[in-house]
Design an enzyme around this catalytic site. Sequence first.
Site, mmCIF file in Angstrom:
data_model
loop_
_atom_site.group_PDB
_atom_site.id
_atom_site.type_symbol
_atom_site.label_atom_id
_atom_site.label_comp_id
_atom_site.label_asym_id
_atom_site.label_seq_id
_atom_site.Cartn_x
_atom_site.Cartn_y
_atom_site.Cartn_z
ATOM 1 N N LYS A 98 38.852 36.690 44.782
ATOM 2 C CA LYS A 98 39.799 36.753 43.651
ATOM 3 C C LYS A 98 41.104 37.405 44.100
ATOM 4 C CE LYS A 98 39.451 40.260 40.635
ATOM 5 N NZ LYS A 98 40.656 41.060 40.418
ATOM 6 N N ASN A 99 40.987 38.541 44.788
ATOM 7 C CA ASN A 99 42.193 39.315 45.118
ATOM 8 C C ASN A 99 42.995 38.712 46.249
ATOM 9 O OD1 ASN A 99 41.554 40.945 43.033
ATOM 10 N ND2 ASN A 99 40.791 42.639 44.276
ATOM 11 N N ARG A 152 47.544 42.420 35.756
ATOM 12 C CA ARG A 152 48.518 43.190 36.517
ATOM 13 C C ARG A 152 48.995 42.465 37.759
ATOM 14 N NH1 ARG A 152 49.468 47.423 36.638
ATOM 15 N NH2 ARG A 152 49.376 47.487 38.897
ATOM 16 N N CYS A 211 46.172 50.157 32.999
ATOM 17 C CA CYS A 211 44.915 49.500 32.618
ATOM 18 C C CYS A 211 43.876 50.606 32.530
ATOM 19 C CB CYS A 211 44.533 48.437 33.651
ATOM 20 S SG CYS A 211 43.886 49.145 35.145
ATOM 21 N N ARG A 218 48.593 52.727 37.186
ATOM 22 C CA ARG A 218 48.929 51.543 37.987
ATOM 23 C C ARG A 218 50.442 51.291 38.049
ATOM 24 N NH1 ARG A 218 44.303 48.283 38.095
ATOM 25 N NH2 ARG A 218 45.151 47.313 39.960
ATOM 26 N N PRO A 219 51.237 52.272 38.488
ATOM 27 C CA PRO A 219 52.685 52.046 38.573
ATOM 28 C C PRO A 219 53.019 50.978 39.606
ATOM 29 C CG PRO A 219 52.075 54.071 39.685
ATOM 30 C CD PRO A 219 50.838 53.580 39.000
ATOM 31 N N VAL A 220 54.256 50.471 39.569
ATOM 32 C CA VAL A 220 54.693 49.464 40.553
ATOM 33 C C VAL A 220 55.925 49.950 41.303
ATOM 34 C CG1 VAL A 220 53.672 47.475 39.385
ATOM 35 C CG2 VAL A 220 55.995 48.237 38.760
ATOM 36 N N ASP A 221 56.137 51.277 41.309
ATOM 37 C CA ASP A 221 57.343 51.826 41.964
ATOM 38 C C ASP A 221 57.445 51.436 43.436
ATOM 39 O OD1 ASP A 221 55.017 53.533 42.044
ATOM 40 O OD2 ASP A 221 56.247 54.989 43.097
ATOM 41 N N LEU A 222 56.309 51.327 44.114
ATOM 42 C CA LEU A 222 56.372 51.005 45.558
ATOM 43 C C LEU A 222 56.737 49.536 45.779
ATOM 44 C CD1 LEU A 222 53.283 53.027 46.832
ATOM 45 C CD2 LEU A 222 55.688 53.729 46.645
ATOM 46 N N ASP A 237 36.678 49.212 44.959
ATOM 47 C CA ASP A 237 36.127 48.167 44.076
ATOM 48 C C ASP A 237 34.610 48.059 44.183
ATOM 49 O OD1 ASP A 237 38.916 45.836 44.412
ATOM 50 O OD2 ASP A 237 38.678 47.713 43.322
ATOM 51 N N ILE A 270 41.235 56.565 45.190
ATOM 52 C CA ILE A 270 42.297 55.565 44.998
ATOM 53 C C ILE A 270 42.837 55.576 43.577
ATOM 54 C CG2 ILE A 270 42.879 53.103 45.172
ATOM 55 C CD1 ILE A 270 42.210 54.355 47.884
ATOM 56 N N ARG A 292 36.368 37.904 34.574
ATOM 57 C CA ARG A 292 37.640 37.918 35.319
ATOM 58 C C ARG A 292 37.374 37.849 36.822
ATOM 59 N NH1 ARG A 292 41.772 42.442 33.670
ATOM 60 N NH2 ARG A 292 42.725 41.357 35.406
HETATM 61 C C1 EPZ Z 1 44.571 45.853 44.410
HETATM 62 O O1 EPZ Z 1 45.218 46.474 43.300
HETATM 63 C C2 EPZ Z 1 43.372 45.127 43.833
HETATM 64 N N1 EPZ Z 1 43.810 44.113 42.888
HETATM 65 C C3 EPZ Z 1 42.447 46.126 43.133
HETATM 66 O O2 EPZ Z 1 41.287 45.424 42.686
HETATM 67 C C4 EPZ Z 1 42.003 47.176 44.154
HETATM 68 O O3 EPZ Z 1 41.207 48.145 43.499
HETATM 69 C C5 EPZ Z 1 43.244 47.848 44.760
HETATM 70 O O4 EPZ Z 1 44.106 46.849 45.349
HETATM 71 C C6 EPZ Z 1 42.880 48.853 45.849
HETATM 72 O O5 EPZ Z 1 42.161 48.211 46.854
HETATM 73 C C7 EPZ Z 1 44.308 42.943 43.365
HETATM 74 O O6 EPZ Z 1 44.395 42.724 44.553
HETATM 75 C C8 EPZ Z 1 44.726 41.942 42.339
HETATM 76 P P1 EPZ Z 1 47.153 49.443 45.087
HETATM 77 P P2 EPZ Z 1 46.684 47.136 43.510
HETATM 78 O O7 EPZ Z 1 48.585 49.119 44.905
HETATM 79 O O8 EPZ Z 1 47.439 46.383 44.507
HETATM 80 C C9 EPZ Z 1 49.028 53.484 43.505
HETATM 81 C C10 EPZ Z 1 39.678 44.684 41.157
HETATM 82 O O9 EPZ Z 1 38.742 45.280 40.615
HETATM 83 N N2 EPZ Z 1 50.297 52.741 43.435
HETATM 84 O O10 EPZ Z 1 46.556 49.362 46.461
HETATM 85 O O11 EPZ Z 1 47.271 47.338 42.162
HETATM 86 C C11 EPZ Z 1 47.999 52.996 42.505
HETATM 87 O O12 EPZ Z 1 48.184 53.610 41.252
HETATM 88 C C12 EPZ Z 1 41.035 45.339 41.267
HETATM 89 O O13 EPZ Z 1 39.600 43.539 41.679
HETATM 90 C C13 EPZ Z 1 51.477 53.418 43.170
HETATM 91 O O14 EPZ Z 1 51.459 54.632 42.969
HETATM 92 O O15 EPZ Z 1 46.283 48.553 44.112
HETATM 93 C C14 EPZ Z 1 46.699 53.395 43.155
HETATM 94 O O16 EPZ Z 1 46.435 54.766 42.859
HETATM 95 C C15 EPZ Z 1 41.074 46.693 40.579
HETATM 96 N N3 EPZ Z 1 52.635 52.726 43.103
HETATM 97 C C16 EPZ Z 1 46.990 53.261 44.659
HETATM 98 O O17 EPZ Z 1 48.415 53.236 44.775
HETATM 99 C C17 EPZ Z 1 52.693 51.365 43.318
HETATM 100 O O18 EPZ Z 1 53.797 50.787 43.275
HETATM 101 C C18 EPZ Z 1 46.456 51.971 45.274
HETATM 102 O O19 EPZ Z 1 46.886 50.895 44.469
HETATM 103 C C19 EPZ Z 1 51.483 50.686 43.594
HETATM 104 C C20 EPZ Z 1 50.301 51.390 43.657
#
Ligand code: EPZ
Length: 422
Positions: A22-23, A94, A118, A123-127, A308, A330, A400
Amino acid sequence: MDSIVVTGNGPLKGQIPIAGAKNACLTLMPATLLSEEPLTLTNAPRLSDIKTMSTLLQSLGAEVTQMQGGKVLALSSHALDNHVADYDIVRKMRASILVLGPMLARAGHAVVSLPGGCAIGARPVDLHLKALEAMGAELDLREGYVHAKAPGGLRGGTFEFPIVSVGATENALMAATLAKGTTVLKNAAREPEIVDLAQCLRRMGAQIEGAGTSTITIQGVDRLGGATHPVVPDRIELGTYMLAPAICGGEVECLGGRIDLVQAFCERLNAAGVSVEETEHGLKVSRQNGRVRAVDVITEPFPGFPTDLQAQMMALMCTAEGTSVLEERIFENRFMHAPELMRMGARIDVQGGTATVTGVEHLKGAPVMATDLRASVSLILAGLAAEGETVVNRVYHLDRGYESVEEKLGNVGAKIERISGQ
Ligand code: EPZ
């Protein structure tokens, strides 16, 4: 809303096919926005999230055709007539934010709703945004939307992620393929889904080195072509189904499973006394008599233990001999399955990001509530091993991320059925 009823039914035996990830698919699909040529994805999973991404891409003017019952996706975006990813779709999933990088790189502008948080965290997107700014993007946040511009096109830049982010790495990687010059992404995510995306982008003509390591270097090109690409097997679905014989006993072969996708997870399973064997067709997991041993788990970015699979591993530890400490590093709120497991007789003490589980001989079936995708499947795993009947409500979360879970588990001897809700 549908429910799933599970009744403990003893050891499992047989084979479970593992679907495409999925991811991976959720980042491969937006890659179509980078090229005017068609992109075909094979081994695609049949999930509601994939349908949501298809709807989003179609709203932007892309064409998405499902073939072979959804196992093959034919995508093309020769003309993008809308550059706004609407809140109504984005709030449902997201991963919609992953259209931002490719749309900005291809069209020079994009308006994408912020996804919001969620159940498992803010789940911010600042990065995502900072990485695109390092490539010259001009970003303006207004009324819950990101307004992004790159009038003269993106230009290569260097960006070091302060923390590892899968999605932000994917957005930046896709955008960089069409940026003028060289982009270097440091402290990049190393997940197999990133490697899969890079392989697909290279098939489309991108020049990428280092995917799967912490430093990815991308040499921008003027345009990308089309490609046909098989989606990598889903390591989270794989790990989930490997836990079924671990928690119930018996022997199950996960077809299409690859050991390189689940190394850290397998190391913990072995430590718990569960044997994993590579076969010609996948991974065979067996556990004969006796309880598993309690082991500690710390979730980390790949190649560490995946967040996950934390909820699913907790279900196993609830029946283990001894005490297990699970540290979730995480996400800030990813123990919502714990109170539900406790309704089944589990003994869990949650203190912030740490859950201490004292194993019990038997869990007892009970009505429980799914709160998020992975929590819902951990309750099903617990129900497989519990005495009596467990009813998991709100299984739309499950749909999902898991194709026909009741069929896959039913085929190896589980007593499981879906009850359609009103
Ligand atoms: C991906 O989410 C996966 N989703 C998630 O799977 C998975 O848990 C996660 O990676 C970690 O492996 C998809 O690929 C669609 P991150 P993502 O950015 O990209 C913080 C599932 O169950 N962060 O690696 O959103 C964030 O809050 C889902 O299939 C920022 O601070 O995860 C988290 O604490 C759930 N700023 C950490 O980084 C940002 O801009 C890791 O998040 C982005 C993230």
